[in-house]
Design an enzyme around this catalytic site. Structure first.
Site, PDB file in Angstrom:
ATOM      1  N   ASP A  82       0.843  -1.188   0.000  1.00  0.00           N
ATOM      2  CA  ASP A  82       0.000   0.000   0.000  1.00  0.00           C
ATOM      3  C   ASP A  82       0.890   1.254   0.000  1.00  0.00           C
ATOM      4  O   ASP A  82       1.797   1.360   0.835  1.00  0.00           O
ATOM      5  CB  ASP A  82      -0.868  -0.044   1.274  1.00  0.00           C
ATOM      6  CG  ASP A  82      -1.862   1.093   1.337  1.00  0.00           C
ATOM      7  OD1 ASP A  82      -2.360   1.510   0.280  1.00  0.00           O
ATOM      8  OD2 ASP A  82      -2.156   1.553   2.464  1.00  0.00           O
ATOM      9  N   GLU A 134      -1.508   5.926  -8.607  1.00  0.00           N
ATOM     10  CA  GLU A 134      -2.405   6.973  -8.073  1.00  0.00           C
ATOM     11  C   GLU A 134      -2.249   8.242  -8.895  1.00  0.00           C
ATOM     12  O   GLU A 134      -1.136   8.677  -9.195  1.00  0.00           O
ATOM     13  CB  GLU A 134      -2.098   7.258  -6.595  1.00  0.00           C
ATOM     14  CG  GLU A 134      -3.006   8.345  -6.000  1.00  0.00           C
ATOM     15  CD  GLU A 134      -3.032   8.379  -4.465  1.00  0.00           C
ATOM     16  OE1 GLU A 134      -2.790   7.326  -3.837  1.00  0.00           O
ATOM     17  OE2 GLU A 134      -3.298   9.459  -3.906  1.00  0.00           O
ATOM     18  N   GLY A 210      -8.697   6.204   1.737  1.00  0.00           N
ATOM     19  CA  GLY A 210      -9.256   7.064   2.774  1.00  0.00           C
ATOM     20  C   GLY A 210     -10.722   6.771   3.041  1.00  0.00           C
ATOM     21  O   GLY A 210     -11.522   7.676   3.265  1.00  0.00           O
ATOM     22  N   VAL A 232      -9.186   0.251   3.725  1.00  0.00           N
ATOM     23  CA  VAL A 232      -9.663   0.589   5.077  1.00  0.00           C
ATOM     24  C   VAL A 232      -8.510   0.410   6.065  1.00  0.00           C
ATOM     25  O   VAL A 232      -7.973  -0.698   6.190  1.00  0.00           O
ATOM     26  CB  VAL A 232     -10.819  -0.345   5.519  1.00  0.00           C
ATOM     27  CG1 VAL A 232     -11.467   0.176   6.799  1.00  0.00           C
ATOM     28  CG2 VAL A 232     -11.865  -0.518   4.418  1.00  0.00           C
TER      29      VAL A 232
HETATM   30  O1  G3H Z   1      -4.151   3.307   1.905  1.00  0.00           O
HETATM   31  C1  G3H Z   1      -4.850   3.181   2.916  1.00  0.00           C
HETATM   32  C2  G3H Z   1      -6.181   3.724   2.973  1.00  0.00           C
HETATM   33  O2  G3H Z   1      -6.373   4.693   2.017  1.00  0.00           O
HETATM   34  C3  G3H Z   1      -6.764   3.876   4.314  1.00  0.00           C
HETATM   35  O3  G3H Z   1      -7.447   5.081   4.579  1.00  0.00           O
HETATM   36  O4  G3H Z   1      -7.101   5.178   7.035  1.00  0.00           O
HETATM   37  O5  G3H Z   1      -8.801   6.576   5.909  1.00  0.00           O
HETATM   38  O6  G3H Z   1      -9.150   4.137   6.090  1.00  0.00           O
HETATM   39  P1  G3H Z   1      -8.158   5.258   5.980  1.00  0.00           P
HETATM   40 ZN    ZN Z   2      -4.394   5.310   1.010  1.00  0.00          ZN
END
Ligand code: G3H
Ligand code: ZN
Length: 307
Positions: A82, A134, A210, A232
């Protein structure tokens, strides 16, 4: 079963209008909670580790935990990097057996983002591993941006088409109103923008980052317009620490950490289950690990073997 790549599960999600949960993990209890919830819900799952998680747990340790967890279940599990912010991290993860990569060049100028994404894609595809990129930028809640500033960072639909043509990326993280690490669910997505992006690149699975701050209705609409992978992290961290706090308060004299961590693990598992059901991926996997409908069977990946 052995790890699978994200390629086929995301294309199946795209065709069938559901999204695969991509859950962040930093420790053994989180890995177990995520994979156990997916197994019980018969859902494919993406277990992702960030560069921060790699710094915390160690690359080999993180990869081994996920591989072991996957080997104990009969649903497809993907090990995904990630927000890999550089080429080198992507290569190291490829070597460590990751079955899905992300190069995040969203803070870089368009041309530089294209050039490095392309390089990552070229090397990953030799090994049969797909790459998420991205374009636009999903900000952090700590950036404290105004609504106008968040809008200025959103993905441009035409640029998205050009970006995919130039890079060959397999999936695209888009900025359409969410912000990383929000602790309350009050963000509304720009669905019109999402529709426009999806129209430009209809065969590319879109990724929502996000998601912890996104309203439930927004998720459901987004999944109808190309969002196939939903990340998440914060929501699960909230569940983990809530469990920890409650257990410490309940057993103030206890010194065995397992007493606390088992509660955290259970809370995370329930949070993952809730998201899997919301994203529509519950029940799509049959008892042999293939998709129920349409009848597709997973190929497990041999690292180093071209797709
Ligand atoms: O890359 C990880 C996610 O975009 C997590 O986002 O912490 O807002 O769930 P979050
Ligand atoms: Zn992210």
């Amino acid at each position: 079963m052995p790890l699978v790549t994200s390629k086929e599960i995301l294309l199946t999600a795209l065709e069938n209008h559901f999204a695969v949960g991509a859950f962040n993990a930093n420790n053994m209890e989180q890995v177990q909670a995520i994979v156990e919830a997916a197994e019980e819900e018969r859902a494919p799952v993406i277990l992702q580790v960030s560069q921060g998680a790699i710094r915390y747990a160690g690359l080999e340790f993180a990869a081994s935990m996920v591989k072991t967890a996957a080997s104990l279940v009969t649903v497809p599990v993907v090990l995904h990097l990630d927000h890999g912010y550089d080429f080198e991290q992507n290569v190291l993860c490829l070597r460590a057996g990751f079955t899905s990569l992300m190069y995040d060049g969203s803070k870089k100028p368009f041309e530089e983002n294209v050039a490095i994404t392309k390089k990552v894609v070229e090397i990953a595809h030799i090994a049969g591993i797909p790459v998420e990129a991205e374009l636009g930028r999903v900000a952090q809640s700590t950036d404290k941006l105004s609504y106008e500033e968040i809008c200025a960072l959103m993905t441009d639909p035409h640029q998205a088409k050009e970006f995919i043509e130039l890079t060959g990326a397999d999936s695209l993280a888009v900025a359409c109103g969410s912000v990383h690490a929000m602790k309350v669910q009050e963000a509304e997505l720009d669905i019109d923008r999402l529709k426009a992006i999806h129209e430009q690149i209809p065969h590319i699975p879109l990724v929502l980052h996000g998601s912890s701050g996104v309203k439930t209705e927004s998720f459901l609409e987004a999944i109808q317009h190309g969002i196939c992978k939903i990340n998440v992290a914060t929501y699960l961290n909230q569940a983990f620490t809530r469990g920890l706090r409650e257990a410490v308060a309940k057993y103030p004299d206890e010194v065995d950490p397992r007493k606390f961590l088992a509660v955290s693990r259970e809370y995370v598992k329930e949070a993952v289950r809730e998201k899997i059901r919301l994203f529509g991926s519950a029940g799509v996997i049959d008892s042999r690990g293939g998709f129920r409908s349409p009848a597709r069977q997973f190929r497990s990946v041999e690292i180093g073997a071209a797709e």
